[in-house]
Design a protein around this motif. Sequence first.
Motif, mmCIF file in Angstrom:
data_model
loop_
_atom_site.group_PDB
_atom_site.id
_atom_site.type_symbol
_atom_site.label_atom_id
_atom_site.label_comp_id
_atom_site.label_asym_id
_atom_site.label_seq_id
_atom_site.Cartn_x
_atom_site.Cartn_y
_atom_site.Cartn_z
ATOM 1 N N ALA A 13 0.879 -1.005 0.031
ATOM 2 C CA ALA A 13 0.401 0.246 0.227
ATOM 3 C C ALA A 13 0.560 1.202 0.264
ATOM 4 O O ALA A 13 0.350 2.403 -0.507
ATOM 5 C CB ALA A 13 -0.823 0.102 1.308
ATOM 6 N N THR A 14 1.693 0.837 0.745
ATOM 7 C CA THR A 14 2.520 2.649 0.454
ATOM 8 C C THR A 14 4.298 3.183 -0.362
ATOM 9 O O THR A 14 4.380 3.920 -0.124
ATOM 10 C CB THR A 14 3.616 2.477 1.857
ATOM 11 O OG1 THR A 14 3.831 1.352 2.493
ATOM 12 C CG2 THR A 14 2.424 2.366 2.978
ATOM 13 N N LEU A 15 4.767 1.322 -0.745
ATOM 14 C CA LEU A 15 5.648 1.584 -1.556
ATOM 15 C C LEU A 15 5.542 2.337 -2.275
ATOM 16 O O LEU A 15 6.007 2.902 -2.960
ATOM 17 C CB LEU A 15 5.859 0.193 -2.242
ATOM 18 C CG LEU A 15 7.133 -0.335 -2.660
ATOM 19 C CD1 LEU A 15 9.033 0.704 -2.020
ATOM 20 C CD2 LEU A 15 7.742 -1.204 -2.640
ATOM 21 N N PRO A 16 3.778 1.890 -3.071
ATOM 22 C CA PRO A 16 4.382 3.171 -4.676
ATOM 23 C C PRO A 16 3.637 4.598 -4.564
ATOM 24 O O PRO A 16 5.077 5.323 -5.458
ATOM 25 C CB PRO A 16 2.426 3.321 -5.193
ATOM 26 C CG PRO A 16 2.464 1.898 -4.933
ATOM 27 C CD PRO A 16 2.839 1.682 -3.332
ATOM 28 N N PHE A 17 3.092 5.018 -3.087
ATOM 29 C CA PHE A 17 4.066 6.697 -2.785
ATOM 30 C C PHE A 17 5.317 6.850 -2.449
ATOM 31 O O PHE A 17 5.740 8.102 -3.239
ATOM 32 C CB PHE A 17 3.513 7.167 -1.727
ATOM 33 C CG PHE A 17 1.594 6.742 -2.382
ATOM 34 C CD1 PHE A 17 0.786 7.391 -2.607
ATOM 35 C CD2 PHE A 17 0.546 6.119 -1.350
ATOM 36 C CE1 PHE A 17 -0.924 7.510 -2.847
ATOM 37 C CE2 PHE A 17 -0.933 5.517 -0.843
ATOM 38 C CZ PHE A 17 -1.602 6.001 -1.872
ATOM 39 N N TYR A 18 5.881 5.955 -1.878
ATOM 40 C CA TYR A 18 7.473 6.419 -2.166
ATOM 41 C C TYR A 18 8.443 5.883 -3.358
ATOM 42 O O TYR A 18 9.011 7.083 -3.351
ATOM 43 C CB TYR A 18 8.004 5.012 -0.660
ATOM 44 C CG TYR A 18 9.896 5.021 -1.150
ATOM 45 C CD1 TYR A 18 10.555 5.986 0.248
ATOM 46 C CD2 TYR A 18 9.861 4.346 -1.037
ATOM 47 C CE1 TYR A 18 11.736 5.933 -0.170
ATOM 48 C CE2 TYR A 18 11.347 4.343 -1.500
ATOM 49 C CZ TYR A 18 12.494 5.232 -0.200
ATOM 50 O OH TYR A 18 13.635 4.706 -0.794
ATOM 51 N N GLU A 19 8.192 5.043 -3.741
ATOM 52 C CA GLU A 19 9.200 5.102 -4.802
ATOM 53 C C GLU A 19 8.391 6.818 -5.997
ATOM 54 O O GLU A 19 9.344 6.544 -6.362
ATOM 55 C CB GLU A 19 7.948 4.288 -5.956
ATOM 56 C CG GLU A 19 8.948 2.883 -5.067
ATOM 57 C CD GLU A 19 8.812 1.907 -6.044
ATOM 58 O OE1 GLU A 19 7.642 1.465 -6.499
ATOM 59 O OE2 GLU A 19 9.757 0.144 -5.379
ATOM 60 N N ALA A 20 7.282 6.897 -6.357
ATOM 61 C CA ALA A 20 7.008 8.339 -7.147
ATOM 62 C C ALA A 20 7.620 9.624 -6.260
ATOM 63 O O ALA A 20 8.314 10.172 -6.842
ATOM 64 C CB ALA A 20 5.816 8.581 -6.877
#
Length: 235
Positions: A214-221
């Motif tokens: 749930a959190t990794l896409p926000f971090y990667e962006a």
Amino acid sequence: MRIVAWSGPRNLSTAMMYAFGNRPDCDVMDEPFYAAYLAATGLDHPMRDAILAAQPTDPAEVGRLCSREGSRHVYQKHMAHHMAPGFPLGWAEGAVHVHLIRHPARVIASYGAKREAATEADLGFGAQAALYDRFGGVVLDTADLRDDPPGMLAKLCAAIGLPFDPAMLSWPAGGHASDGVWASHWYGSVHRSTGFAGPEGPLPQGARPDLLRATLPFYEALKSRALEPSAQSAS
């Protein structure tokens, strides 16, 4: 200069507040919206009653405090998820915005040691991405900061138009006078520190794969927009 620093919990945000607080030209604010966030959401956090008693719970009043200009720089440490729906954000217009990020696997492991059953909303990755979309700013991955504190702090200061001061590299043990009342629960390790810890080890494995997804896409962006590592941290 008003420096509005956004992050989630367990993200070296307190160490960064201490770094700026050790500058002779800078005041700091520690999570000024925390009590307003707890009052608005009804969430049961550690030391809830003490936090509610220690800070204003009206978000408009907090916003007025955060919008004040003065003769000194001020570094405002904010948790992105504290900006509950309906909270004013006009106070942040015209400030310099800094976004501290950390790989969610590390955040999940560190946060879980202090408070169980975390959700994505507790960690604030999505909220921080939304704040970046609104305000922009400078993104700093704290892994790069720990690899090379002087190099990355100098890069950050240059990016926001503030002269680097070597005083930012260390601070007295025992905390800062502006610590929030919750410091006794959350700040134990940074109170024992006098500077940034060294490079982090391998990523923690196996902790909350649902939360990591749930959190990794926000971090990667946000990571894609982060300051480039210094030569030392990249080596």
